[in-house]
Design an enzyme around this catalytic site. Structure first.
Site, PDB file in Angstrom:
ATOM      1  N   HIS A 452     -41.449  40.266  -6.606  1.00 20.36           N
ATOM      2  CA  HIS A 452     -40.745  41.154  -5.689  1.00 20.36           C
ATOM      3  C   HIS A 452     -40.715  42.606  -6.156  1.00 20.36           C
ATOM      4  O   HIS A 452     -39.654  43.223  -6.175  1.00 20.36           O
ATOM      5  CB  HIS A 452     -39.304  40.671  -5.485  1.00 20.36           C
ATOM      6  CG  HIS A 452     -39.195  39.320  -4.860  1.00 20.36           C
ATOM      7  ND1 HIS A 452     -38.072  38.530  -4.985  1.00 20.36           N
ATOM      8  CD2 HIS A 452     -40.070  38.611  -4.116  1.00 20.36           C
ATOM      9  CE1 HIS A 452     -38.264  37.391  -4.336  1.00 20.36           C
ATOM     10  NE2 HIS A 452     -39.469  37.414  -3.806  1.00 20.36           N
ATOM     11  N   PRO A 453     -41.851  43.206  -6.535  1.00 16.51           N
ATOM     12  CA  PRO A 453     -41.818  44.623  -6.909  1.00 16.51           C
ATOM     13  C   PRO A 453     -41.456  45.496  -5.715  1.00 16.51           C
ATOM     14  O   PRO A 453     -41.867  45.227  -4.580  1.00 16.51           O
ATOM     15  CB  PRO A 453     -43.245  44.900  -7.395  1.00 16.51           C
ATOM     16  CG  PRO A 453     -44.084  43.872  -6.702  1.00 16.51           C
ATOM     17  CD  PRO A 453     -43.215  42.654  -6.589  1.00 16.51           C
TER      18      PRO A 453
END
Length: 515
Positions: A452-453
């Site tokens: 989940h960058p």
């Protein structure tokens, strides 16, 4: 090769934009994707996503060495295919909570402002207590067709520990536990490409260009006029260029195109178009640790790939291969001082070790522990002309403490009466650390990305932000960023849902902009 809008990246937000902008027959839209078509069985079959990692469908990124994590370089999978990471993910539709959007304190982006765009996207199949979900959108949001028997035991364990059962996960508060809502249609993955792009491709004013790696944005002075992709071809944009290449690709393209910190651009030999120092900064990611135990009964996903299960999936769209692996979740606060959950537990009815790349040696169970609000901040930069990914995991001590606290709760889950018939002893590589020092060492040595960058093209009202509240890149014209890189802080959830929401909201903002 000239269009009104050129969109870079056919991921979650890019597919939304392609659909919504091309709904106006008076405009022409090009959607450019570095990867190929999403026609592989493992994309359609929910349980097959780990088989796509480190293949041609994956960017297969690696981070810089992480000083607080035993000097490890971490693998970051990202979708390099039509649908982007929505074609590779675990299909978990988890918006986050009200606090996530209100804390941005940006006009037009409060929870009340963004909620209509979530519901606009959703087509809820199954329960919808309180009308939490939309019911007529392009994305099917369903319940798992064949949840594992141990998932029910995990939910019972959460009840035993005194957690709150959520009637629906995606309401204003997500504190509590729930089965995971998934982006599936009758047991089949339903990506952003399925929901948004494929119906829109029937329109003559939308062009999809695949296997075209964009090298840079083309500028006339400080106005974006198009993009150059592999082979030197230039796609011209009469109105706008829109970067939807994700939290890695979008800041990287800005830097490659001369928009970023002037010193960094000079060092890389990139001509400066506009000095915008915050490009690539503010990188955040959900870091995940976990507890792995053996399962006393042979009921887990370890044997999911049998011929019988494959036939059951192909013929009936049911059985183990319809699993998204992360079948249930719990969102918890590790202390009363937290304004909202700071830890997520994800239950997998199998040993999900090393991103699923390591074949399990036997039946096992996993409770993943996810840090939802990291204090640490990293960056996307240039390493010469290549991308540098440095999340600077665990740079802040509070991040370590929260993960250690979360691991203690995960251990309690497996110690409940509800899990007693299923949960056995520790399963390698987990070695059952007990003390805070041992748990901290486990976090540093074994934690991995939860994919989940975000945050690397921060939106804000201040002059230092990369994009303004209309997602226009500051200091240049005709250029926007539309993906989760614009999020000032991560949501207490997963990033596919906000990516779609951002695409929906941006499409309205763009459509209202005078040509």
């Amino acid at each position: 090769m000239e269009y009104d809008y050129v969109i870079v990246g056919a991921g979650s937000a890019g597919c939304v934009l392609a659909n919504r902008l091309s709904a106006d027959p008076e405009v022409s839209v090009a959607l450019v994707e570095a990867g190929g078509q999403d026609d592989k069985l493992e994309i359609r079959m929910p349980a097959g996503f780990a088989k796509l990692f480190k293949t041609d469908y994956d960017w297969n990124f690696t981070t810089a060495k992480q000083g607080e994590m035993a000097g490890r370089e971490l693998y970051w999978p990202r979708g390099r295919v039509v649908g982007g990471s929505s074609s590779l993910n675990a299909q978990m539709w988890v918006r986050g909570c009200q606090q996530d959007y209100d804390q941005w304190e940006i006009p037009g982006w409060s929870y009340e402002d963004v909620l209509p765009y979530f519901t606009k996207a959703e087509r809820r199949i199954g329960s919808n207590h309180g009308g939490v979900y939309g019911s007529a959108g392009p994305l099917f949001i369903s319940e798992l067709r064949s949840p594992n028997v141990t998932t029910a035991a995990f939910l019972k364990a959460c009840e035993e520990l005194g957690f709150e059962r959520l009637a629906e996960l995606n309401g204003r508060s997500n504190e509590g536990y729930s089965p995971t809502p998934v982006t599936q249609d009758r047991g089949r993955r339903w990506s952003a490409a399925d929901g948004y792009l494929r119906p829109a491709l029937k329109r003559p004013n939308l062009t999809l260009i695949t296997e075209a790696n964009v090298d840079r944005v083309v500028f006339d002075g400080t106005r974006a006029t198009g993009v150059e992709h592999s082979g030197g071809a230039v796609l011209r944009a009469r109105r706008e260029v829109i970067l939807s290449a994700g939290a890695i690709g979008s800041p990287y393209l800005l830097l490659r195109s001369g928009v970023g910190a002037a010193d960094e651009l000079r060092d890389a030999g990139v001509p400066i178009v506009h000095d915008l120092p915050e490009v690539g900064k503010n990188l955040q990611d959900h870091l995940s640790s976990g507890v792995f135990v053996t399962c006393k009964q042979p009921v887990t996903l370890t044997k999911a790939e049998s011929i019988g299960n494959l036939l059951r999936y192909i013929v009936l769209r049911s059985g183990m291969l319809t699993t998204n692996v992360g079948e249930a979740v719990a969102f918890l606060r590790t202390s009363p001082e937290e304004p909202a959950p700071d830890i997520e537990l994800i239950f997998a009815p199998g040993p999900f070790i090393d991103h699923g790349l390591t074949p399990p040696t036997g039946h096992g169970l996993t409770v993943g522990v996810v840090l939802l609000q990291p204090e640490s901040r990293g960056r996307i930069g240039l390493n010469g002309r290549e991308v540098l990914i440095d999340p600077r995991y665990l740079a802040k001590e509070g991040d370590v403490k929260r993960l250690v606290a979360g691991l203690k709760v995960a251990k309690q889950v497996f110690a409940t009466a509800a899990m007693k018939p299923w949960a056995g002893g520790p399963m390698a590589p987990y070695d059952a650390p007990e003390s805070d020092e041992e748990l901290e060492l486990w976090v540093r040595d074994q934690s991995k990305t939860l994919y989940h960058p975000a945050g690397s093209c921060r939106m804000g009202t201040d002059a230092d932000s990369v994009v303004d509240p209309s997602l226009r890149v500051r200091g240049v014209e005709g250029l926007r960023v539309v993906d989760v890189s614009i999020m000032p802080t991560l949501n207490r959830g997963h990033t596919h849902a906000p990516a779609v929401m951002i695409g929906e909201k941006a499409a309205e903002l763009i459509a209202k902009t005078p040509s």
